[in-house]
Design a protein around this motif. Sequence first.
Motif: not given
Length: 51
Positions: A28-37
């Motif tokens: 996750l350090h190298y990823c971009e987390v996309i939170s969806t609602n």
Amino acid sequence: MRSQRWSGRGPGFAALAALATAILDRFLHYCEVISTNGANYRLKNFLKAIE
């Protein structure tokens, strides 16, 4: 090749959990987390099926 996890001599649950946490942290350090609602399509289909 033999897995030591099933033979009783491998690392315990706490060690495996720590290893999994470290791997996810590195990933996750190298990823971009996309939170969806919003509505989850799997849950929506499940709710329709049980009606």
